[in-house]
Design a protein around this motif. Sequence first.
Motif, PDB file in Angstrom:
ATOM      1  N   PHE A 125       0.835  -1.204   0.000  1.00 27.55           N
ATOM      2  CA  PHE A 125       0.000   0.000   0.000  1.00 27.55           C
ATOM      3  C   PHE A 125       0.867   1.250   0.000  1.00 27.55           C
ATOM      4  O   PHE A 125       1.668   1.457   0.906  1.00 27.55           O
ATOM      5  CB  PHE A 125      -0.920   0.004   1.234  1.00 27.55           C
ATOM      6  CG  PHE A 125      -1.814  -1.197   1.319  1.00 27.55           C
ATOM      7  CD1 PHE A 125      -2.866  -1.361   0.427  1.00 27.55           C
ATOM      8  CD2 PHE A 125      -1.604  -2.170   2.281  1.00 27.55           C
ATOM      9  CE1 PHE A 125      -3.686  -2.475   0.508  1.00 27.55           C
ATOM     10  CE2 PHE A 125      -2.419  -3.281   2.357  1.00 27.55           C
ATOM     11  CZ  PHE A 125      -3.464  -3.438   1.471  1.00 27.55           C
ATOM     12  N   GLU A 126       0.670   2.081  -1.000  1.00 26.17           N
ATOM     13  CA  GLU A 126       1.418   3.334  -1.063  1.00 26.17           C
ATOM     14  C   GLU A 126       0.849   4.325  -0.053  1.00 26.17           C
ATOM     15  O   GLU A 126      -0.342   4.330   0.238  1.00 26.17           O
ATOM     16  CB  GLU A 126       1.313   3.938  -2.468  1.00 26.17           C
ATOM     17  CG  GLU A 126       1.985   3.101  -3.523  1.00 26.17           C
ATOM     18  CD  GLU A 126       1.853   3.707  -4.906  1.00 26.17           C
ATOM     19  OE1 GLU A 126       1.576   4.918  -5.010  1.00 26.17           O
ATOM     20  OE2 GLU A 126       2.022   2.953  -5.872  1.00 26.17           O
ATOM     21  N   ASP A 127       1.695   5.154   0.472  1.00 20.44           N
ATOM     22  CA  ASP A 127       1.301   6.222   1.406  1.00 20.44           C
ATOM     23  C   ASP A 127       0.554   5.693   2.632  1.00 20.44           C
ATOM     24  O   ASP A 127      -0.359   6.346   3.148  1.00 20.44           O
ATOM     25  CB  ASP A 127       0.437   7.281   0.697  1.00 20.44           C
ATOM     26  CG  ASP A 127       1.158   7.907  -0.472  1.00 20.44           C
ATOM     27  OD1 ASP A 127       2.398   8.080  -0.369  1.00 20.44           O
ATOM     28  OD2 ASP A 127       0.505   8.212  -1.480  1.00 20.44           O
ATOM     29  N   ILE A 128       0.928   4.532   3.117  1.00 21.28           N
ATOM     30  CA  ILE A 128       0.305   3.985   4.326  1.00 21.28           C
ATOM     31  C   ILE A 128       1.031   4.568   5.545  1.00 21.28           C
ATOM     32  O   ILE A 128       2.256   4.673   5.560  1.00 21.28           O
ATOM     33  CB  ILE A 128       0.339   2.444   4.328  1.00 21.28           C
ATOM     34  CG1 ILE A 128      -0.541   1.890   5.465  1.00 21.28           C
ATOM     35  CG2 ILE A 128       1.740   1.911   4.387  1.00 21.28           C
ATOM     36  CD1 ILE A 128      -0.780   0.402   5.362  1.00 21.28           C
ATOM     37  N   SER A 129       0.280   4.963   6.534  1.00 21.17           N
ATOM     38  CA  SER A 129       0.884   5.545   7.736  1.00 21.17           C
ATOM     39  C   SER A 129       1.310   4.432   8.693  1.00 21.17           C
ATOM     40  O   SER A 129       0.837   3.298   8.603  1.00 21.17           O
ATOM     41  CB  SER A 129      -0.110   6.479   8.423  1.00 21.17           C
ATOM     42  OG  SER A 129      -1.159   5.736   9.002  1.00 21.17           O
ATOM     43  N   GLU A 130       2.170   4.795   9.629  1.00 18.66           N
ATOM     44  CA  GLU A 130       2.622   3.819  10.634  1.00 18.66           C
ATOM     45  C   GLU A 130       1.462   3.361  11.519  1.00 18.66           C
ATOM     46  O   GLU A 130       1.423   2.214  11.948  1.00 18.66           O
ATOM     47  CB  GLU A 130       3.750   4.394  11.488  1.00 18.66           C
ATOM     48  CG  GLU A 130       5.083   4.419  10.785  1.00 18.66           C
ATOM     49  CD  GLU A 130       5.543   3.039  10.317  1.00 18.66           C
ATOM     50  OE1 GLU A 130       5.497   2.070  11.104  1.00 18.66           O
ATOM     51  OE2 GLU A 130       5.921   2.925   9.144  1.00 18.66           O
TER      52      GLU A 130
END
Length: 170
Positions: free
Chosen positions: A35-40
């Motif tokens: 997943f692109e741009d997934i947050s922590e």
Amino acid sequence: MYAWSRNSALYRLSRRMMTERELADAIGRKARQKFEDISEAQVRALSVAAVEFGRTMLALDDVAYAEIRARSSARGGKSRRAIGRKLIEKGVDRETVKQALADTDDFNAALVFARKRAFGPFRKVELDEKRQAKEFSAFARNGFSFEIGKRILGMEREEAEELLADRPFA
């Protein structure tokens, strides 16, 4: 994403036993790739969801994992110290490791180790000072005590084979 997390956990757990930390790390690592741009925070949520799903399916149990790995590793010639270190590296807590190692016998494991490496009573070459140092060093590197190494290296082949034949986890 949650459906992917459950499916990924199911796939991984169907292929091999894992600890909770191993599964959480694997799901987190794969989620960052997938997943692109997934947050922590999202990665942690997916990891937690995967671990909970594994527990719900009764496919994720650190206690059972530790007991099975401890027994099979001891049968394979690993010392208690080496087994404990590996389980802790895999994310099993120290108390669970201690309980799993309660029934393992370093002497039997050292006998198996000696047979695998052709040490002591299983030696096929003449013993000299260099060879003896090599064998003692190998026992020490693999977590066996000096006393166990000395006892095994001083045994006769017949006695060692008899002990291996009588061992409880054969």
